[in-house]
Structures are given as C-alpha cells and as structure tokens.
Write a protein that holds these residues in place. Structure first.
Motif, short mmCIF file in Angstrom:
data_model
loop_
_atom_site.label_atom_id
_atom_site.label_comp_id
_atom_site.label_asym_id
_atom_site.label_seq_id
_atom_site.Cartn_x
_atom_site.Cartn_y
_atom_site.Cartn_z
N GLY A 54 4.91 -2.80 -18.80
CA GLY A 54 4.63 -2.41 -17.43
C GLY A 54 3.18 -2.70 -17.10
N ILE A 55 2.87 -2.72 -15.80
CA ILE A 55 1.52 -3.02 -15.33
C ILE A 55 0.96 -1.81 -14.59
CG2 ILE A 55 0.12 -4.54 -13.86
CD1 ILE A 55 1.45 -5.99 -16.21
N LEU A 56 -0.27 -1.44 -14.90
CA LEU A 56 -0.99 -0.43 -14.11
C LEU A 56 -2.28 -1.06 -13.63
CD1 LEU A 56 -1.18 2.50 -13.06
CD2 LEU A 56 -2.48 3.03 -15.14
N HIS A 57 -2.31 -1.45 -12.35
CA HIS A 57 -3.52 -2.06 -11.81
C HIS A 57 -4.64 -1.02 -11.70
CE1 HIS A 57 -1.56 -5.81 -11.12
NE2 HIS A 57 -0.71 -5.33 -10.21
N SER A 58 -5.85 -1.50 -11.66
CA SER A 58 -7.01 -0.61 -11.69
C SER A 58 -7.18 0.19 -10.41
CB SER A 58 -8.28 -1.44 -11.95
OG SER A 58 -8.43 -2.46 -10.98
N ASP A 59 -6.48 -0.18 -9.33
CA ASP A 59 -6.52 0.58 -8.08
C ASP A 59 -5.27 1.46 -7.91
OD1 ASP A 59 -8.92 -0.59 -7.38
OD2 ASP A 59 -8.01 -2.15 -6.17
N MET B 211 -0.20 2.84 -4.78
CA MET B 211 -1.11 1.69 -4.74
C MET B 211 -2.06 1.82 -3.55
SD MET B 211 -0.20 -2.35 -4.05
CE MET B 211 0.15 -2.80 -5.74
N ARG B 212 -3.34 1.69 -3.80
CA ARG B 212 -4.30 1.70 -2.70
C ARG B 212 -4.17 0.41 -1.89
NH1 ARG B 212 -7.19 4.63 -6.58
NH2 ARG B 212 -8.29 6.47 -5.78
N VAL B 213 -4.27 0.52 -0.58
CA VAL B 213 -4.21 -0.66 0.27
C VAL B 213 -5.47 -1.49 0.08
CG1 VAL B 213 -2.73 0.41 2.01
CG2 VAL B 213 -5.21 0.59 2.23
N GLY B 214 -5.35 -2.79 0.45
CA GLY B 214 -6.50 -3.68 0.35
C GLY B 214 -6.41 -4.63 -0.82
N GLY B 215 -5.19 -5.04 -1.19
CA GLY B 215 -5.01 -5.94 -2.31
C GLY B 215 -5.42 -7.37 -2.01
N TYR C 73 2.16 2.78 -0.68
CA TYR C 73 0.81 2.30 -0.39
C TYR C 73 0.04 3.47 0.20
CZ TYR C 73 2.42 -2.57 -0.76
OH TYR C 73 2.92 -3.77 -1.19
N VAL C 74 -1.12 3.78 -0.37
CA VAL C 74 -1.91 4.91 0.10
C VAL C 74 -3.29 4.43 0.56
CG1 VAL C 74 -0.69 6.54 -1.38
CG2 VAL C 74 -2.78 5.44 -2.22
N ARG D 159 -3.24 9.61 1.51
CA ARG D 159 -2.46 9.45 2.73
C ARG D 159 -1.58 8.20 2.62
NH1 ARG D 159 -3.74 6.63 7.41
NH2 ARG D 159 -5.87 6.32 6.59
N ILE D 160 -0.29 8.36 2.88
CA ILE D 160 0.66 7.26 2.73
C ILE D 160 0.60 6.34 3.95
CG2 ILE D 160 3.09 6.63 2.47
CD1 ILE D 160 3.50 9.29 1.01
N ILE D 161 0.36 5.07 3.71
CA ILE D 161 0.33 4.05 4.76
C ILE D 161 1.68 3.36 4.88
CG2 ILE D 161 -0.82 1.98 5.61
CD1 ILE D 161 -2.66 4.43 5.40
N ARG D 162 2.26 3.02 3.77
CA ARG D 162 3.56 2.34 3.71
C ARG D 162 4.39 2.93 2.58
NH1 ARG D 162 2.14 -3.87 2.86
NH2 ARG D 162 4.40 -3.96 2.48
N HIS D 163 5.68 2.98 2.78
CA HIS D 163 6.59 3.41 1.70
C HIS D 163 7.56 2.28 1.42
CE1 HIS D 163 9.29 5.69 -0.79
NE2 HIS D 163 10.29 5.47 0.03
N TRP D 164 7.51 1.76 0.21
CA TRP D 164 8.36 0.65 -0.20
C TRP D 164 9.55 1.22 -0.95
CZ3 TRP D 164 6.06 -4.45 -2.58
CH2 TRP D 164 7.08 -5.35 -2.85
N ARG D 165 10.67 1.35 -0.25
CA ARG D 165 11.90 1.79 -0.90
C ARG D 165 12.64 0.53 -1.35
NH1 ARG D 165 17.26 2.24 -0.12
NH2 ARG D 165 18.30 3.96 -1.20
#
Length: 249
Positions: A84-89, A200-204, A119-120, A127-133
């Motif tokens: 699995g992957i855990l990005h630093s953000d 995941m923090r936004v701004g990728g 996406y927070v 704060r949730i910006i997007r929810h990817w179901r």
C-alpha cells in the motif's frame, strides 16, 4: 499478513508527522514501513530519522527522479504480502484501516482491496472538500473511466512483481496506468471495503495548474490506450465522474 506501506517524501515537514502518526496508530500488527526520501532540505529528515528508530521502519534518503521513481524504489525493497501507499500529505482515516484491509484479503481469494477516500482541506482542519466513493468493481467500469483511489488501494506483491511498477515516462498518471495494467493484464478482481480508508489533502501534483491538468489528461489517454481499455470516451467519463464527489454526502 504482512503489509508493506511505502511513503515517498520530499520537503514535507508540515505534513509528514501527521501521516506517520496515522500509520503508527494502526492496530494491525504486521507492518513494514519503507520511507523513500528524495533528499529533503527542510526539517523533514529529522522527523523521518526519529520514525526510523522503530523496528518496522526503514528510511532511505537520496535524490530521485520524481515520486514514481521513489515509489519504484520502495516496490523493489518491499517484503510484504500486500503493498500500500501512504503519501506524505495523506493520513489513514482511523487506526482500524489496515486491520480491515487484512480482513478483506482473508475473506476472499482476491489480489487487491480498495476503499473510499476523502479529500480534505490543506490547512489541517480536516474539512472535507470531496468524497470519493469508489463503489463495487466491474471490468466494464474500467472502460467508463472508473478507477479506485490510488492511496486507498492495496495489492498483493506478486501482481506487481509479474506486471511491473510505475512507468516513470508518465509524470502524473503513472498510478492510473499501473492500476489499469494490474487490473487488466493481471486479471485482478478486487474486493471493495465500503468506507473511507484515507484522507488526502487537496493540492496534489495533477491539479496545480492548467498546464498540469492538460498533461494529466494526455497521460490518462495514453494509459487507457496502451492498456487497451478505452479512448476519448473513457477519458470523458473519467473526468465527469468526479463531479458527484463535490456534492454533500
């Protein structure tokens, strides 16, 4: 089940601590954590060196050729049954995530498990910006641009060993290409865990500018075509499918 988590990081002193804390809080007992640092010049390395005192953590720090090159280094060193992957953000949503992933693998003979992603806000407020179901998988959905969230995907190591890691010619969409390759050439029928696994923090990297958005679309199309999944219509559906993620759940 031993789960290898790979973290590629470069100059993320503001967020890497929270990412590490979310991993260290996991209740699953058998974890290998590989940290691939690109030669950070801020305070990141001090945080990583403290984390690397843990018996389950290995740190490497050297210049690389971008995030996918760093992730490939992690794949080459991984010894777990599942990757699995855990990005630093990013952060795991709660301490039960990896235990639930392991349980999903144990419950069926699947080669991959995935879930949902939030996406927070980048400010750390949560704060949730997007929810990817993600929803359940079917092969036909791939041709309509579907994919699971890359950070919420866990895949057995033999699939990656047989079908390869990330194509570093693709600077933004190598994760999409890899998923299509694993699911099609590897004939993976993944299991879906219907809950949020990662925040995941936004701004990728893929959406920082119009130029990068255009490049990502071009690379997505290349990934679709070279994996014989679809073309322009699949790309259009892929982009349109993101719109409901902005609606309140």
């Amino acid at each position: 089940m031993k789960i290898t988590i790979i973290t590629a990081v470069y100059n993320r002193e503001a967020t890497i601590g929270a990412a590490l804390a979310s991993l260290h809080a996991q209740t699953h007992a058998h974890i290998e954590h590989l940290i691939i640092d690109g030669g950070s010049t801020d305070g990141t390395l001090a945080i990583l060196r403290a984390a690397a005192t843990r018996a389950d953590t290995t740190l490497g720090s050297e210049p690389d050729h971008g995030i996918y090159d760093a992730l490939n280094k992690g794949l080459a060193r991984a010894t777990g049954d599942v990757i699995g992957i855990l990005h630093s953000d990013d952060e795991f949503a709660d301490p039960q995530v990896l235990a639930d992933v392991a349980a999903a693998f144990a419950a069926s003979p699947t080669d991959a498990v995935y879930g949902d992603l939030d996406y927070v806000a980048a400010d750390g407020s949560g704060r949730i910006i997007r929810h990817w179901r993600s929803g359940p998988y079917s092969r036909s959905r791939l041709a309509r641009g579907w994919m699971p969230p890359h950070p919420a995907l866990f895949i057995r190591k033999p699939v990656i060993d047989r079908h390869g890691g990330y194509d570093t010619r693709l600077r933004i969409a190598a994760d999409y290409d890899a998923i299509l390759r694993w699911f099609t050439r590897g004939h993976v029928a993944p299991a879906y865990v219907p809950r949020v696994l990662v925040r995941m923090r936004v701004g990728g990297e893929s959406n920082r500018s119009l130029e990068r958005i255009i490049r990502k679309s071009r690379e997505d199309l290349e990934a679709l075509r070279q994996n014989k999944v679809g073309g322009l219509s699949a790309l259009a559906w892929k982009n349109l499918s993101k719109l409901p993620q902005f609606l309140r759940r």
